[in-house]
Design a protein around this motif. Structure first.
Motif, PDB file in Angstrom:
ATOM      1  N   VAL A   1       0.868  -1.201  -0.065  1.00  0.00           N
ATOM      2  CA  VAL A   1       0.045  -0.188   0.084  1.00  0.00           C
ATOM      3  C   VAL A   1       0.796   1.271   0.022  1.00  0.00           C
ATOM      4  O   VAL A   1       0.496   2.237  -0.519  1.00  0.00           O
ATOM      5  N   LEU A   2       2.142   1.166   0.579  1.00  0.00           N
ATOM      6  CA  LEU A   2       2.867   2.374   0.523  1.00  0.00           C
ATOM      7  C   LEU A   2       3.880   2.424  -0.418  1.00  0.00           C
ATOM      8  O   LEU A   2       4.708   3.160  -0.342  1.00  0.00           O
TER       9      LEU A   2
ATOM     10  N   ALA B   1       3.548   6.938   4.729  1.00  0.00           N
ATOM     11  CA  ALA B   1       2.312   7.099   5.609  1.00  0.00           C
ATOM     12  C   ALA B   1       1.923   8.126   5.900  1.00  0.00           C
ATOM     13  O   ALA B   1       0.913   8.196   6.679  1.00  0.00           O
TER      14      ALA B   1
ATOM     15  N   PHE C   1      -4.677   4.732  11.239  1.00  0.00           N
ATOM     16  CA  PHE C   1      -4.665   4.107  10.031  1.00  0.00           C
ATOM     17  C   PHE C   1      -3.255   4.248   9.296  1.00  0.00           C
ATOM     18  O   PHE C   1      -2.930   3.311   8.451  1.00  0.00           O
ATOM     19  N   ARG C   2      -2.475   5.160   9.625  1.00  0.00           N
ATOM     20  CA  ARG C   2      -1.195   5.536   8.890  1.00  0.00           C
ATOM     21  C   ARG C   2      -0.106   4.331   9.470  1.00  0.00           C
ATOM     22  O   ARG C   2       0.381   3.877   8.829  1.00  0.00           O
TER      23      ARG C   2
ATOM     24  N   ARG D   1      -1.090   1.369  10.454  1.00  0.00           N
ATOM     25  CA  ARG D   1      -1.797   0.322   9.797  1.00  0.00           C
ATOM     26  C   ARG D   1      -1.064   0.050   8.593  1.00  0.00           C
ATOM     27  O   ARG D   1      -0.478  -1.192   8.220  1.00  0.00           O
ATOM     28  N   LYS D   2      -0.808   1.128   7.912  1.00  0.00           N
ATOM     29  CA  LYS D   2      -0.514   0.889   6.330  1.00  0.00           C
ATOM     30  C   LYS D   2       1.012   0.519   6.294  1.00  0.00           C
ATOM     31  O   LYS D   2       1.543  -0.188   5.446  1.00  0.00           O
TER      32      LYS D   2
ATOM     33  N   GLN E   1       1.028  -3.220   6.870  1.00  0.00           N
ATOM     34  CA  GLN E   1       0.349  -3.777   5.904  1.00  0.00           C
ATOM     35  C   GLN E   1       1.478  -3.978   4.658  1.00  0.00           C
ATOM     36  O   GLN E   1       1.546  -4.932   3.989  1.00  0.00           O
ATOM     37  N   THR E   2       2.226  -2.997   4.713  1.00  0.00           N
ATOM     38  CA  THR E   2       3.333  -2.791   3.465  1.00  0.00           C
ATOM     39  C   THR E   2       4.503  -3.890   4.080  1.00  0.00           C
ATOM     40  O   THR E   2       4.750  -4.506   3.109  1.00  0.00           O
TER      41      THR E   2
END
Length: 466
Positions: free
Chosen positions: A17-18, A351, A377-378, A380-381, A384-385
């Motif tokens: 995502v990032l 992020a 949420f930042r 979390r990204k 996720q990345t």
């Protein structure tokens, strides 16, 4: 499709995502192998030789010169060779394939900065010989050694672990931890070797106070250790070469003489894998520790540690030439920038998290973990990345390692962010590599097991002769 020196790069189906420019090594390699297996390929054999005579083979295929994508041959072979060097280790590469390709590989390690770094660190520092590329059809037979190291739980033992931001120590009696302590330190750029020596001795003395006697000492640390000698380690990167040779190289032998008990020290990733194998009661374990750097370890199907280096920090996982570079080697797309505190720090701007750039990486990680606890949420990204990175990397590792169990450790993997990371890796395997998804089990020890499991495994390294 974009290219890296003629080697086609493949966009992932699960995009970090990032990091939309991430181009997984595993996808490029498998796409190139598909081309070479379509009748346009010719065989190449690589063999790496270690100082103890161990020889490890790896077979691949490259494209015929007449093929329109033959320009990718060198980058394909060079990235494989780099992965093999940092996973298996070795100072001599036997090459059986097209001579121009072998000559280009030889030139790479002699003249190109990233290749010269590998030759200096792996060849000269670890094996006392610069990397040598031998072009021949007469490749020596494959042979290897394994070490039945660890799993000794009898008596009163001290186990320690040396990281880049802290050192841990535990007192263990018959396999049970009776004391543990974590101490913050900053060894990376210390110029006086007394700093590291005093730090280790301080931790050992602290643990010894909680034992009736000390029968054995075992340790794990970032770096490469051969016969308890420091060959190369980021923990001592600030030490001048002459001081490294006179004070650091034999530091643990000096400590052993000081305590007059059996002592063993090995790479921290190896102890991570050993701890996982012991706790799970399973073999075929690949351990990955996401800390200040990236540590790796491997316990084979027979339950033994091998003579492989398993230095995941330097194994390439991203083939995009615009990928982040390792500050030490200067090479691009290596694991340390994807599975460590450095990865978290690198992803902060993407992020949208603004922190003081002067803030040390461990402190930046703490801030991200605090945000994660607040379900930001930042943050979390970021996890996720890293999870997406991990999924593609694990698929890549299966081309070089035989494992069924993955043990994930390290400060980056702690807390709820670690769960998101593991979920992301599983998603990649399910979407992109369904044939692997069912054969890989993830294991994330709880906080007690992380501390005590590593300490017990380290303490178990040395055998006490009664």
């Amino acid at each position: 499709m974009n290219f890296n020196d003629g080697l086609g790069l493949v966009a992932p189906r699960v995009t970090p995502v990032l990091d939309p420019l991430f181009r997984p090594a595993v996808l490029a390699d498998r796409a190139f192998r598909k081309l070479t297996n379509s009748g346009a390929g010719i065989p190449v054999r690589l063999a790496l030789e270690q100082a103890d005579g161990s020889v490890f083979w790896f077979e691949a295929r490259v494209l015929k010169d007449s093929h329109p994508q033959a320009a990718g041959n060198f980058r394909f072979i060079e990235r494989i060779a780099k992965f093999l060097l940092w996973s298996r280790g070795g100072f001599r590469i036997y090459f059986d394939g097209p001579e121009p390709l072998g000559l280009a590989l030889r030139k790479y390690y002699q003249e190109i900065p990233a290749g010269k770094f590998d030759s200096e660190i792996i060849g000269q520092r670890i094996y006392d010989h610069p990397i040598e590329v031998v072009i021949t059809k007469d490749i020596p037979a494959e042979r290897s050694t394994t070490t039945a190291l660890g799993r000794h739980l009898d008596g009163c033992r001290i186990g320690f672990d040396l990281g880049g931001s802290d050192r841990k120590v535990a007192a263990v009696i018959d396999g049970k931890v009776v004391f543990s302590e974590e101490t913050v330190w900053d060894p990376y750029f210390q110029k006086d070797p007394q700093y590291q020596y005093d730090g280790v001795m301080d931790s050992l003395k602290l643990a010894a106070k909680h034992l009736p006697r000390v029968d054995a000492i075992g340790g794990s640390a970032a770096g490469v250790y051969v016969n308890n000698r420091v060959k190369v380690s980021s923990l001592f990167r600030g030490i001048a070469p002459d001081l490294f040779e006179s004070r650091i190289k034999n530091m643990f032998l000096d400590i052993q003489r000081e305590w007059n008990v059996p002592l063993e020290i090995v790479n921290d990733g190896e102890v991570t894998a050993l701890a996982g194998s012991m706790a799970l009661g399973k073999n075929g374990v690949l351990g990955i520790a996401l800390g200040t750097s990236t540590a790796g370890g491997y316990v084979n199907g027979q339950g033994n540690i091998t003579s492989w280096l398993n230095e995941m920090a330097f194994m390439p996982v991203d083939y995009n030439r615009a990928a982040p570079t390792d500050e030490w080697s200067g090479d691009y797309g290596c694991g340390v920038q994807y599975f460590s505190q450095q990865a978290v720090g690198r992803l902060l701007p993407a992020a949208g998290i603004n922190l003081d750039p002067a803030l040390p990486l461990p402190e930046r990680l703490k801030k991200v973990q605090e945000l994660m606890l607040a379900d930001d949420f930042r943050a979390r990204k970021i996890y996720q990345t890293i999870g997406t990175y991990l999924g593609y990397a694990l698929a890549h590792y299966t081309d070089y390692y035989d494992f069924q169990n993955v043990l994930v450790l390290g400060r980056v993997a702690s807390g709820p962010g670690g769960d998101i990371m593991i979920a992301g890796a599983k998603e990649v395997l399910a979407v992109e590599f369904p044939e692997l998804a069912g054969g890989i089990s993830f294991h994330v020890p709880d906080e007690k097991d992380k501390r005590h499991g590593q300490a017990i495994a380290a303490a178990s390294l040395a055998k006490v002769v009664r």
